[in-house]
Each structure stands twice: as C-alpha cells, then as structure tokens.
Design a protein around this motif. Structure first.
Motif, PDB file in Angstrom:
ATOM      1  N   THR A 165       6.587  -8.031 -25.324  1.00 39.93           N
ATOM      2  CA  THR A 165       5.702  -6.941 -25.753  1.00 39.93           C
ATOM      3  C   THR A 165       5.235  -6.140 -24.539  1.00 39.93           C
ATOM      4  O   THR A 165       5.304  -6.618 -23.396  1.00 39.93           O
ATOM      5  N   ALA A 166       4.747  -4.955 -24.788  1.00 39.30           N
ATOM      6  CA  ALA A 166       4.244  -4.099 -23.710  1.00 39.30           C
ATOM      7  C   ALA A 166       3.054  -4.756 -23.012  1.00 39.30           C
ATOM      8  O   ALA A 166       2.884  -4.620 -21.794  1.00 39.30           O
ATOM      9  N   GLU A 167       2.220  -5.477 -23.779  1.00 43.60           N
ATOM     10  CA  GLU A 167       1.073  -6.163 -23.184  1.00 43.60           C
ATOM     11  C   GLU A 167       1.527  -7.270 -22.240  1.00 43.60           C
ATOM     12  O   GLU A 167       0.955  -7.462 -21.170  1.00 43.60           O
ATOM     13  N   ALA A 168       2.547  -8.011 -22.657  1.00 50.42           N
ATOM     14  CA  ALA A 168       3.058  -9.091 -21.810  1.00 50.42           C
ATOM     15  C   ALA A 168       3.664  -8.526 -20.523  1.00 50.42           C
ATOM     16  O   ALA A 168       3.475  -9.088 -19.437  1.00 50.42           O
ATOM     17  N   VAL A 169       4.367  -7.419 -20.642  1.00 46.29           N
ATOM     18  CA  VAL A 169       4.959  -6.771 -19.465  1.00 46.29           C
ATOM     19  C   VAL A 169       3.860  -6.273 -18.535  1.00 46.29           C
ATOM     20  O   VAL A 169       3.927  -6.453 -17.318  1.00 46.29           O
ATOM     21  N   ALA A 170       2.824  -5.672 -19.108  1.00 47.10           N
ATOM     22  CA  ALA A 170       1.705  -5.187 -18.288  1.00 47.10           C
ATOM     23  C   ALA A 170       1.000  -6.348 -17.591  1.00 47.10           C
ATOM     24  O   ALA A 170       0.627  -6.243 -16.414  1.00 47.10           O
ATOM     25  N   GLN A 171       0.826  -7.468 -18.294  1.00 48.84           N
ATOM     26  CA  GLN A 171       0.200  -8.657 -17.696  1.00 48.84           C
ATOM     27  C   GLN A 171       1.050  -9.196 -16.551  1.00 48.84           C
ATOM     28  O   GLN A 171       0.531  -9.543 -15.489  1.00 48.84           O
ATOM     29  N   LYS A 172       2.360  -9.251 -16.751  1.00 47.96           N
ATOM     30  CA  LYS A 172       3.259  -9.747 -15.698  1.00 47.96           C
ATOM     31  C   LYS A 172       3.249  -8.797 -14.495  1.00 47.96           C
ATOM     32  O   LYS A 172       3.262  -9.248 -13.350  1.00 47.96           O
ATOM     33  N   ASN A 173       3.234  -7.489 -14.741  1.00 45.01           N
ATOM     34  CA  ASN A 173       3.134  -6.516 -13.646  1.00 45.01           C
ATOM     35  C   ASN A 173       1.854  -6.743 -12.854  1.00 45.01           C
ATOM     36  O   ASN A 173       1.856  -6.659 -11.626  1.00 45.01           O
ATOM     37  N   HIS A 174       0.755  -7.044 -13.551  1.00 39.34           N
ATOM     38  CA  HIS A 174      -0.511  -7.303 -12.873  1.00 39.34           C
ATOM     39  C   HIS A 174      -0.438  -8.595 -12.055  1.00 39.34           C
ATOM     40  O   HIS A 174      -0.906  -8.644 -10.917  1.00 39.34           O
ATOM     41  N   GLU A 175       0.160  -9.651 -12.636  1.00 36.62           N
ATOM     42  CA  GLU A 175       0.332 -10.927 -11.911  1.00 36.62           C
ATOM     43  C   GLU A 175       1.134 -10.731 -10.629  1.00 36.62           C
ATOM     44  O   GLU A 175       0.814 -11.299  -9.593  1.00 36.62           O
ATOM     45  N   LEU A 176       2.201  -9.949 -10.712  1.00 36.80           N
ATOM     46  CA  LEU A 176       3.076  -9.722  -9.556  1.00 36.80           C
ATOM     47  C   LEU A 176       2.517  -8.683  -8.592  1.00 36.80           C
ATOM     48  O   LEU A 176       3.052  -8.499  -7.498  1.00 36.80           O
ATOM     49  N   GLY A 177       1.464  -7.992  -9.010  1.00 32.60           N
ATOM     50  CA  GLY A 177       0.884  -6.964  -8.156  1.00 32.60           C
ATOM     51  C   GLY A 177       1.660  -5.659  -8.186  1.00 32.60           C
ATOM     52  O   GLY A 177       1.480  -4.807  -7.316  1.00 32.60           O
ATOM     53  N   LEU A 178       2.507  -5.501  -9.182  1.00 28.34           N
ATOM     54  CA  LEU A 178       3.341  -4.302  -9.268  1.00 28.34           C
ATOM     55  C   LEU A 178       2.596  -3.101  -9.850  1.00 28.34           C
ATOM     56  O   LEU A 178       3.132  -2.000  -9.869  1.00 28.34           O
ATOM     57  N   ASP A 179       1.366  -3.328 -10.293  1.00 30.52           N
ATOM     58  CA  ASP A 179       0.562  -2.209 -10.795  1.00 30.52           C
ATOM     59  C   ASP A 179      -0.268  -1.568  -9.678  1.00 30.52           C
ATOM     60  O   ASP A 179      -0.957  -0.592  -9.904  1.00 30.52           O
ATOM     61  N   ARG A 180      -0.169  -2.105  -8.485  1.00 29.29           N
ATOM     62  CA  ARG A 180      -0.882  -1.539  -7.332  1.00 29.29           C
ATOM     63  C   ARG A 180      -0.038  -0.452  -6.680  1.00 29.29           C
ATOM     64  O   ARG A 180       1.170  -0.375  -6.899  1.00 29.29           O
ATOM     65  N   PRO A 181      -0.661   0.389  -5.840  1.00 32.81           N
ATOM     66  CA  PRO A 181       0.106   1.419  -5.125  1.00 32.81           C
ATOM     67  C   PRO A 181       1.173   0.794  -4.225  1.00 32.81           C
ATOM     68  O   PRO A 181       1.004  -0.318  -3.720  1.00 32.81           O
ATOM     69  N   PHE A 182       2.256   1.542  -4.020  1.00 32.57           N
ATOM     70  CA  PHE A 182       3.392   1.044  -3.252  1.00 32.57           C
ATOM     71  C   PHE A 182       2.987   0.578  -1.858  1.00 32.57           C
ATOM     72  O   PHE A 182       3.402  -0.493  -1.400  1.00 32.57           O
ATOM     73  N   VAL A 183       2.189   1.362  -1.157  1.00 30.92           N
ATOM     74  CA  VAL A 183       1.805   1.024   0.217  1.00 30.92           C
ATOM     75  C   VAL A 183       1.006  -0.273   0.239  1.00 30.92           C
ATOM     76  O   VAL A 183       1.203  -1.121   1.115  1.00 30.92           O
ATOM     77  N   GLU A 184       0.132  -0.463  -0.736  1.00 29.35           N
ATOM     78  CA  GLU A 184      -0.636  -1.709  -0.816  1.00 29.35           C
ATOM     79  C   GLU A 184       0.298  -2.896  -1.078  1.00 29.35           C
ATOM     80  O   GLU A 184       0.135  -3.969  -0.487  1.00 29.35           O
ATOM     81  N   GLN A 185       1.269  -2.703  -1.965  1.00 35.58           N
ATOM     82  CA  GLN A 185       2.247  -3.767  -2.223  1.00 35.58           C
ATOM     83  C   GLN A 185       2.985  -4.138  -0.946  1.00 35.58           C
ATOM     84  O   GLN A 185       3.173  -5.322  -0.640  1.00 35.58           O
TER      85      GLN A 185
END
Length: 141
Positions: free
Chosen positions: A44-64
């Motif tokens: 689901t989109a929620e699960a994907v968003a949660q996984k992105n948050h866990e991996l830190g992929l929702d942060r800005p590129f430079v911060e990553q």
C-alpha cells in the motif's frame, strides 16, 4: 616538503569526497523507488511511505548523503536494500580475497615491468617500441 604532503593529503580527501558524492548521486538517480522494490508491487502507499521514512528516503538528498557519509567514515555502510544484512557484513568477508588478488597482480606486474624495462633498455629498437605499446595498453586497461 611538509606543505607538499599536506596538499597531497588534502587533494586526496577532496577527490575521495567528490567521487563518493558522484557515486551516491548516480546510485540515487538509478535506484528508483527502493521502498516499493523492497515491499513489492502489492504494498500500500502507506506502507511504502513508512518504509521510505524508515530508510530516510523522505529526507532531502544532501541530508541523506551526509548521513551516509558520516556512517561510512565510521565503517557503518548501512543495510543492504536487496538482502537482510548490513553492507559491511556482506563486503568485509570478501575483502581478504580481493586483497590477495590485488597483491598477486601487483607482484606479477612489478616483475614483468622490471623484465620488460630491462629488455627495452638493453636491446632498444623494435623491442623498446613493443614494450612501450604493451605498457600503454596495460595502463589503458
């Protein structure tokens, strides 16, 4: 002399930083949606968003990048996306074999270089040209 050494070290660190940034940038471009790949197409989109948050992929590129870089400096390379293990646990056991191959190759290259360089110096002419061509091709490869 000390100034020269300091400049060389600074240039080496700058080059290492630039190469790591470029490699991280290219990996970031080609990775696609990592969370979607890890969870599968049915997620689901929620699960994907949660996984992105866990991996830190929702942060800005430079911060990553700087989060990854600070971990890499501490030899913490993070977790593999395609395997349930840390990258260091996958990479470090294979280092011994790689170092053995590099060591053997370096010794063989040194021995061949000494022999071929001596032949080129002693006989010159066509042998010198062939050795130069061989060296140029080896360097290019």
């Amino acid at each position: 002399m000390l100034t020269f050494i300091i400049k060389r070290i600074a240039n080496g660190l700058l080059m290492l930083f630039a190469v790591s940034f470029l490699a991280y940038f290219l990996m970031h471009l080609g990775a696609g949606n990592v969370a979607r790949l890890m969870l599968g197409l049915e997620a689901t989109a929620e699960a994907v968003a949660q996984k992105n948050h866990e991996l830190g992929l929702d942060r800005p590129f430079v911060e990553q990048y700087f989060n990854w870089l600070s971990g890499a400096v501490q030899l913490n390379l993070g977790n593999a996306w395609s395997m349930p293990d840390a990258v260091a646990n996958i990479l470090f056991p294979r280092m011994a074999i790689t170092l053995q191959i590099v060591s053997i190759t370096t010794v063989v290259a040194i021995i061949l270089s000494i022999i071929l360089g001596t032949l080129a110096a002693v006989y010159g002419g066509i042998i010198d040209r062939v050795v130069q061509l061989f060296g140029l091709l080896g360097f290019a490869v």
